[in-house]
Design a protein around this motif. Structure first.
Motif, PDB file in Angstrom:
ATOM      1  N   GLY A 250      -0.874  -6.635   6.572  1.00 31.96           N
ATOM      2  CA  GLY A 250       0.241  -5.951   5.936  1.00 31.96           C
ATOM      3  C   GLY A 250       0.145  -4.450   6.151  1.00 31.96           C
ATOM      4  O   GLY A 250      -0.910  -3.908   6.501  1.00 31.96           O
ATOM      5  N   GLU A 251       1.243  -3.756   5.937  1.00 33.75           N
ATOM      6  CA  GLU A 251       1.299  -2.330   6.263  1.00 33.75           C
ATOM      7  C   GLU A 251       0.624  -1.434   5.235  1.00 33.75           C
ATOM      8  O   GLU A 251       0.026  -0.417   5.586  1.00 33.75           O
ATOM      9  CB  GLU A 251       2.765  -1.902   6.435  1.00 33.75           C
ATOM     10  CG  GLU A 251       3.460  -2.545   7.625  1.00 33.75           C
ATOM     11  CD  GLU A 251       4.881  -2.046   7.811  1.00 33.75           C
ATOM     12  OE1 GLU A 251       5.309  -1.173   7.005  1.00 33.75           O
ATOM     13  OE2 GLU A 251       5.565  -2.503   8.729  1.00 33.75           O
ATOM     14  N   ILE A 252       0.735  -1.755   3.950  1.00 35.55           N
ATOM     15  CA  ILE A 252       0.258  -0.845   2.903  1.00 35.55           C
ATOM     16  C   ILE A 252      -0.870  -1.510   2.112  1.00 35.55           C
ATOM     17  O   ILE A 252      -0.663  -2.514   1.432  1.00 35.55           O
ATOM     18  CB  ILE A 252       1.395  -0.443   1.944  1.00 35.55           C
ATOM     19  CG1 ILE A 252       2.509   0.250   2.722  1.00 35.55           C
ATOM     20  CG2 ILE A 252       0.875   0.464   0.834  1.00 35.55           C
ATOM     21  CD1 ILE A 252       3.730   0.571   1.877  1.00 35.55           C
ATOM     22  N   TYR A 253      -2.066  -0.964   2.207  1.00 35.60           N
ATOM     23  CA  TYR A 253      -3.231  -1.476   1.488  1.00 35.60           C
ATOM     24  C   TYR A 253      -3.264  -0.845   0.098  1.00 35.60           C
ATOM     25  O   TYR A 253      -3.114   0.370  -0.060  1.00 35.60           O
ATOM     26  CB  TYR A 253      -4.515  -1.134   2.238  1.00 35.60           C
ATOM     27  CG  TYR A 253      -5.742  -1.836   1.721  1.00 35.60           C
ATOM     28  CD1 TYR A 253      -6.138  -3.054   2.258  1.00 35.60           C
ATOM     29  CD2 TYR A 253      -6.510  -1.282   0.699  1.00 35.60           C
ATOM     30  CE1 TYR A 253      -7.274  -3.704   1.788  1.00 35.60           C
ATOM     31  CE2 TYR A 253      -7.638  -1.930   0.221  1.00 35.60           C
ATOM     32  CZ  TYR A 253      -8.014  -3.141   0.775  1.00 35.60           C
ATOM     33  OH  TYR A 253      -9.139  -3.786   0.295  1.00 35.60           O
ATOM     34  N   THR A 254      -3.468  -1.680  -0.925  1.00 31.72           N
ATOM     35  CA  THR A 254      -3.478  -1.179  -2.303  1.00 31.72           C
ATOM     36  C   THR A 254      -4.727  -1.622  -3.053  1.00 31.72           C
ATOM     37  O   THR A 254      -5.301  -2.678  -2.780  1.00 31.72           O
ATOM     38  CB  THR A 254      -2.234  -1.658  -3.083  1.00 31.72           C
ATOM     39  OG1 THR A 254      -2.251  -3.090  -3.171  1.00 31.72           O
ATOM     40  CG2 THR A 254      -0.947  -1.215  -2.409  1.00 31.72           C
ATOM     41  N   VAL A 255      -5.126  -0.788  -3.987  1.00 31.38           N
ATOM     42  CA  VAL A 255      -6.189  -1.094  -4.948  1.00 31.38           C
ATOM     43  C   VAL A 255      -5.646  -0.774  -6.327  1.00 31.38           C
ATOM     44  O   VAL A 255      -5.170   0.348  -6.553  1.00 31.38           O
ATOM     45  CB  VAL A 255      -7.466  -0.276  -4.665  1.00 31.38           C
ATOM     46  CG1 VAL A 255      -8.506  -0.539  -5.745  1.00 31.38           C
ATOM     47  CG2 VAL A 255      -8.027  -0.627  -3.289  1.00 31.38           C
ATOM     48  N   GLU A 256      -5.679  -1.747  -7.222  1.00 32.16           N
ATOM     49  CA  GLU A 256      -5.104  -1.587  -8.563  1.00 32.16           C
ATOM     50  C   GLU A 256      -3.649  -1.130  -8.477  1.00 32.16           C
ATOM     51  O   GLU A 256      -3.176  -0.312  -9.268  1.00 32.16           O
ATOM     52  CB  GLU A 256      -5.929  -0.607  -9.397  1.00 32.16           C
ATOM     53  CG  GLU A 256      -7.348  -1.095  -9.656  1.00 32.16           C
ATOM     54  CD  GLU A 256      -8.139  -0.135 -10.531  1.00 32.16           C
ATOM     55  OE1 GLU A 256      -7.636   0.975 -10.789  1.00 32.16           O
ATOM     56  OE2 GLU A 256      -9.246  -0.512 -10.954  1.00 32.16           O
ATOM     57  N   GLY A 257      -2.952  -1.647  -7.485  1.00 30.98           N
ATOM     58  CA  GLY A 257      -1.531  -1.352  -7.327  1.00 30.98           C
ATOM     59  C   GLY A 257      -1.222  -0.012  -6.702  1.00 30.98           C
ATOM     60  O   GLY A 257      -0.044   0.342  -6.550  1.00 30.98           O
ATOM     61  N   GLN A 259      -1.511   2.754  -3.489  1.00 27.05           N
ATOM     62  CA  GLN A 259      -1.685   2.806  -2.043  1.00 27.05           C
ATOM     63  C   GLN A 259      -2.967   3.542  -1.676  1.00 27.05           C
ATOM     64  O   GLN A 259      -3.303   4.570  -2.256  1.00 27.05           O
ATOM     65  CB  GLN A 259      -0.483   3.497  -1.398  1.00 27.05           C
ATOM     66  CG  GLN A 259      -0.565   3.582   0.121  1.00 27.05           C
ATOM     67  CD  GLN A 259       0.704   4.138   0.736  1.00 27.05           C
ATOM     68  OE1 GLN A 259       1.765   4.101   0.125  1.00 27.05           O
ATOM     69  NE2 GLN A 259       0.601   4.652   1.955  1.00 27.05           N
ATOM     70  N   GLN A 260      -3.672   2.978  -0.685  1.00 26.46           N
ATOM     71  CA  GLN A 260      -4.906   3.578  -0.183  1.00 26.46           C
ATOM     72  C   GLN A 260      -4.723   3.863   1.310  1.00 26.46           C
ATOM     73  O   GLN A 260      -4.561   2.951   2.117  1.00 26.46           O
ATOM     74  CB  GLN A 260      -6.082   2.624  -0.385  1.00 26.46           C
ATOM     75  CG  GLN A 260      -6.262   2.147  -1.814  1.00 26.46           C
ATOM     76  CD  GLN A 260      -6.675   3.256  -2.747  1.00 26.46           C
ATOM     77  OE1 GLN A 260      -7.636   3.984  -2.475  1.00 26.46           O
ATOM     78  NE2 GLN A 260      -5.961   3.393  -3.855  1.00 26.46           N
ATOM     79  N   ASP A 261      -4.743   5.122   1.672  1.00 25.64           N
ATOM     80  CA  ASP A 261      -4.555   5.494   3.067  1.00 25.64           C
ATOM     81  C   ASP A 261      -5.826   5.257   3.869  1.00 25.64           C
ATOM     82  O   ASP A 261      -6.946   5.417   3.359  1.00 25.64           O
ATOM     83  CB  ASP A 261      -4.149   6.967   3.175  1.00 25.64           C
ATOM     84  CG  ASP A 261      -2.791   7.233   2.522  1.00 25.64           C
ATOM     85  OD1 ASP A 261      -1.946   6.321   2.542  1.00 25.64           O
ATOM     86  OD2 ASP A 261      -2.595   8.357   2.007  1.00 25.64           O
ATOM     87  N   GLY A 262      -5.643   4.895   5.115  1.00 24.85           N
ATOM     88  CA  GLY A 262      -6.783   4.763   6.021  1.00 24.85           C
ATOM     89  C   GLY A 262      -7.547   3.459   5.902  1.00 24.85           C
ATOM     90  O   GLY A 262      -8.608   3.317   6.530  1.00 24.85           O
TER      91      GLY A 262
END
Length: 372
Positions: A250-257, A259-262
């Motif tokens: 997927g395009e957008i990685y998230t932690v606790e909702g 967005q986490q870049d890189g």
């Protein structure tokens, strides 16, 4: 004052509403390997060791608070939590009555004692009233030995989010376009406002040998990993796990909702074998790869978990863990369990990943040394 306090306490007890739930939430027992509960059809499939005495099956049912259960027909072999399933195709009817006595449900409890298949083609969907796919494998070996496995997934938990408008909207589905015939599609999904409320922001598509406990899944992030328990009794030494995959992150990685870049999502494929001297013992999502009970672990390398639009073969060897090797006698005695796990997001059990990450799996085989 004491009399007033006593009367007040008594009144509070009388005013407290009694539980009106009449359901079977789970089942344990000395021979029980796996339990699959179809709440819509009120069918409980209990998988026991293949050498279990069906005339003496210990079944300890997990029920809502205050609920009671009893078989519709008493048999001579019944004794407390021990029931006789030696007749009638291993099926019996049980009635659950709610604590308040106003509601009851009749469940068909079925005892199954198959061998675990070692080839997985992902072609069959169980016929139930559930709004999601329940995938199973079934075959007859050359010795007329029945082999059967009903895969578990997190679909029952995703059902509670009301995010799925149709069967193909669930994280784990059977779809066309496999290496041969159908295949499994695992996709990381958004859990919407319900998921955000309980801090479970995504649901990874997953498929595994074991059980999924919805009640634990609802207890927040810490309960998410505990909701999946892995393993079934196995009598062979595993050598490798082989099969085919396709993957797109997927395009957008998230932690606790958030967005986490890189960070790029990736999938996970692994299998494990562990000691289970007590048949009721099972590893879960919190300790499956780290337990001191582990004997073998096969997990796809990070470098091999690549994005690809083409069917790509994987061949993952089982490696010894904790300095252990299989004991031949314990293997014959059924003191080991095995599990296979697929996930569209490697850290999906802690709700870290990217919505839209999609893993396809097909034609998987568990390679074993049957001479031990």
């Amino acid at each position: 004052m004491c009399l007033f306090a006593a009367l007040t306490f008594s009144s509070c007890i009388q005013d407290e509403a009694l539980n009106s739930e009449a359901a079977i939430d789970g089942c344990k027992g000395s021979d029980v390997q796996l339990v699959n509960i179809n709440t819509n059809d009120r069918i409980v499939d209990v998988y026991v060791k293949n050498d279990a005495d069906l005339s003496k099956q210990e079944l300890i049912f997990q029920l809502p608070q205050g609920a009671t259960i009893k078989p519709n027909e008493i048999k001579s072999g019944d004794n407390g939590n021990v029931y006789d399933f030696s007749e009638g195709n291993q099926c019996r009817l049980f009635t659950v009555t709610s604590e308040d006595g106003d509601f009851s449900s009749v469940y068909n409890v079925r005892i199954q004692s198959p061998e675990l298949p070692t080839s997985y083609h992902f072609e069959n969907i169980a016929k139930t009233e559930e709004p999601f796919h329940i995938i199973y494998e079934e075959s007859i070996s050359g010795a007329n030995e029945w082999q059967y496995l009903q895969w578990a997934s997190g679909n029952p938990g995703y059902k509670l989010t009301f995010m799925a408008k149709g069967v193909m909207d669930y994280p784990t589905v059977l779809t066309e376009g496999g290496v041969s015939g159908n295949c499994v599609k695992l996709e990381t999904k958004n859990t919407g406002s319900f998921g955000a409320m309980v801090k479970m922001y995504i649901a990874a598509g997953n498929l595994f040998i074991g059980n999924f406990d919805v009640t634990k899944a609802l207890s927040g992030a810490s309960g998410g990993a505990k909701s999946t328990t892995f393993g079934v009794q196995f009598h062979k030494r595993p050598i490798a796990l082989k099969g085919y995959f396709k993957y797109k992150a997927g395009e957008i990685y998230t932690v606790e909702g958030k967005q986490q870049d890189g960070i790029k999502d990736r999938f996970d494929i692994y299998a494990l074998m562990y000691e289970a001297d007590d048949n009721s013992f099972m590893l879960d999502g919190t300790n499956a790869k780290t337990s001191d009970k582990l004997v073998y672990l096969a997990q796809i390398n990070k470098e091999d978990a690549v994005e690809t639009d083409n069917w790509t073969e994987f061949n993952i060897p089982f490696k010894p863990q904790n300095g252990k090797e299989l004991d031949a006698q314990k293997l014959r005695d059924g003191k080991y369990k095995i599990a296979i796990v697929f996930s569209s997001s490697v850290d999906g059990d802690t709700f870290k990943g990217a919505v839209g990450s999609t893993l396809y799996i097909d034609e998987v085989k568990l390679i074993c040394d049957e001479n031990l």
